[in-house]
Structure formats: structure tokens, C-alpha cells
Design a protein around this motif. Sequence first.
Motif, mmCIF file in Angstrom:
data_model
loop_
_atom_site.group_PDB
_atom_site.id
_atom_site.type_symbol
_atom_site.label_atom_id
_atom_site.label_comp_id
_atom_site.label_asym_id
_atom_site.label_seq_id
_atom_site.Cartn_x
_atom_site.Cartn_y
_atom_site.Cartn_z
ATOM 1 N N ASN A 23 1.286 -1.365 -0.141
ATOM 2 C CA ASN A 23 0.593 -0.368 -0.270
ATOM 3 C C ASN A 23 1.345 1.532 -0.158
ATOM 4 O O ASN A 23 2.014 1.320 0.127
ATOM 5 N N ILE A 24 0.331 2.681 -0.137
ATOM 6 C CA ILE A 24 1.518 3.658 -0.248
ATOM 7 C C ILE A 24 0.491 4.603 1.347
ATOM 8 O O ILE A 24 -0.328 4.628 1.631
ATOM 9 N N ARG A 25 1.395 5.115 2.320
ATOM 10 C CA ARG A 25 0.752 5.886 3.352
ATOM 11 C C ARG A 25 1.917 6.913 3.038
ATOM 12 O O ARG A 25 2.792 7.487 2.525
ATOM 13 N N ASN A 69 0.395 5.421 -5.950
ATOM 14 C CA ASN A 69 -0.462 4.787 -5.671
ATOM 15 C C ASN A 69 0.011 3.467 -6.641
ATOM 16 O O ASN A 69 0.256 2.274 -7.148
ATOM 17 N N LYS A 91 2.776 -0.165 -6.361
ATOM 18 C CA LYS A 91 2.430 -1.081 -6.751
ATOM 19 C C LYS A 91 2.901 -1.941 -7.125
ATOM 20 O O LYS A 91 2.564 -3.215 -7.484
ATOM 21 N N LEU A 146 -3.838 4.253 1.193
ATOM 22 C CA LEU A 146 -4.961 4.455 0.002
ATOM 23 C C LEU A 146 -5.590 3.447 0.299
ATOM 24 O O LEU A 146 -4.785 2.171 -0.622
ATOM 25 N N TYR A 199 -10.669 4.185 -5.048
ATOM 26 C CA TYR A 199 -10.136 5.822 -5.555
ATOM 27 C C TYR A 199 -11.134 5.398 -6.987
ATOM 28 O O TYR A 199 -11.246 4.405 -7.153
ATOM 29 N N TYR A 221 -8.776 7.101 2.526
ATOM 30 C CA TYR A 221 -6.838 6.522 2.865
ATOM 31 C C TYR A 221 -7.496 6.324 4.526
ATOM 32 O O TYR A 221 -8.187 7.446 5.286
#
Length: 351
Positions: free
Chosen positions: A2-4, A145, A149, A196, A199, A349
Motif C-alpha cells: 500500500n502507500i502511506r 499509488n 504498487k 490508500l 479510489y 485513506y
Amino acid sequence: MNIRIIGSGSYVPDVVVKNSDFSEHVFFDDKGNPVQSPETVIGKFKDITGIEERRYASEHLVASDLAFHAAQRAIDDAGIDRDTIDYIIMAHNYGDIGFASIQSDTVPSLASRVKNKLRIKNPRCVGYDLLFGCPGWNEGMIQANAFIKAGMARRCLVVGAETLSRVIDRYDRDSMIYADGAGAVVVEATENDRGLLSYESATYAYDELEYLFFGSSYSRETDPGVRYIKMKGRKIYEFALNHVPLAMQACVDKAGIDISRVKKILIHQANEKMDEAIVARFYDLYKMTPPEGIMPMSIHKFGNSSVATIPTLYDLIMKGNLDTHAFSQDDIILFASVGAGMNINAFTYKV
């Protein structure tokens, strides 16, 4: 994976322009006819938009300067080596426009200029510009993102900056909406369940293409060859109310979370009444009314700075600089925006 977000920063210009500063302006309609007195226009404007004042960039600054300051603060907040950034995604719409200039400068790209100002030497840090209307910063987050990924990046800098004060028609009442500013975040890969979650993104360009456009001044005395930002306010309002809540709903449903878990909605600061109506209609889809304090607002003091509104709002809350609003660990935030294209996007998020 994931992204933070690991760091945020914003730049709010020093020049304060109050509604009363427009009291000497002469406003025309799109036919070139004079409209109501400035005092009447200003009074109605505050009631509709919620804007009391806005910020303009100092004369010696351009959009990439504002972006640099926000980016530097985000990098400092993250506490990282700037040469470890893989992508600089720079959302804007009008490039660098000098004070009292009528020419947009986008070569080299603003992302490259920001990279240069940050003194990032690593050539594998790729910078590019993203033009997506007001939802540009949101779209940059969605792209970051995807890069992370896909294994194309480990860390990205996503920036939104604009100097809309340089592209407004002073004879147009809508000119009072626009402002300048910049916001930025550093995001990186994470293996936990935060960051995230989902979306939604869309472009409506069949009948909706010219709801926001570049057009001539409403004053017949102004050079018709010079273009300014223009909008069809009623069309945009109706479009936003019909489409943005559905995008927000799709985003929440994709994340598989109950609506009651959403703690804050960070929506593009375009128009207070419109944003309130969007959020009310969104909750109505779930047969609910919006919880108190669900929608933080910065438009009252900062106006509409396009791509900068949401990252600036996020940074203000993160730094404890927006009234009583705050984020707590595991909070779910819903980000949403609408703008020229006509483009819509949203993402959920988890803090």
C-alpha cells in the motif's frame, strides 16, 4: 503493498486580499453589461461561497516557487533523504506566470524546476507535470499509488500548486473565488493495512467539456486576445451535485468500509455551499445526515487555490492548524474533488 503519507507541507502566501478590496471594482456580465454595485456583489458572494479573504503570491514568486516551499516542508516533515524520491508528480494547470504577465511558462516542466530548486541530483528521480483541473493533486496520489504498487517506485513526492491570481479577469465576479497556494506530501510503500484503500476517477468531456474554460475578459475595453479563467457556475454546480456524491459512494464501497467509519471528508475547497450540498447528497445515498464536523473548511480564509486546496487542508490539520479538527490513528479519510475536464476523483485513506 500500500502507500502511506509520511510527510506533508504547504505554502500559504503572505498577501491577504479581503472581500472589501474588491469594493472599487467594476463588474460586467458575459455580455459586457455592468452588473450590480460592488457592495451588493460582495455581500452575495460571501453568502454563496463562504469566502471572506484569499491569498495571492508575492510579486517575485511563481507557481514553482510555491511548490518548492511546500515540497521542502513535506520532505523535512518526512525526515528523508531527498535523493531517495523516485517520482515528483507536479499538479498544476497554468504553469509559471510572472506577475503582470500574460504568458504561461511550462518549459522546462514545473516538476523539473521543483527538482532543481530542491537540489535533487539523482537523475532517476523522474519529474513530470500533471494537468487534471482542480482534482490534479488527488490524481497525482492515485498515480503514485499505481507506480508504487507496480514496483516502479518506492517513494513519491506529490505536489499541487497554482497562482490563479495571475489568470483572473478582474471584471468578472468569479475572480473573487480564486487564490494562490501550494501543498505537498511524500508517500512511500507500506506493508500494513493503512494508507490508500480505494479510489475512483472519471472524465466527463462529452457535453461538459467547456464548463471551465479560457475566455476573453468581460470588459469590452480589454484586449480580446488575452484569455482568462472562466466558468459556467450553474452548470458546474449541477454537475458536481449529480456526479461527485456517486463517485464518493463508489470509492467507499470499493474499500469495503461502512460509511460510519469515515471520520473526515477533505473535499476540494471550491464553494462552501456547493461542498455542503455534495456532502449532504453523499450521506443521503446512505439514508443518513452528515455528522457534525465531518467536512473541514479552509476556503473562508484561503479561497480556491485549485490543486492546492486539498493538500493544504490536509497539512493544516496534520499540523494542528485548523480549529478543532485532527486525525487519529486508524481514522478513515475520504478525499474528493471536481474540476475542469470535467474531472472527478476520490480516494479513501486510513491514517
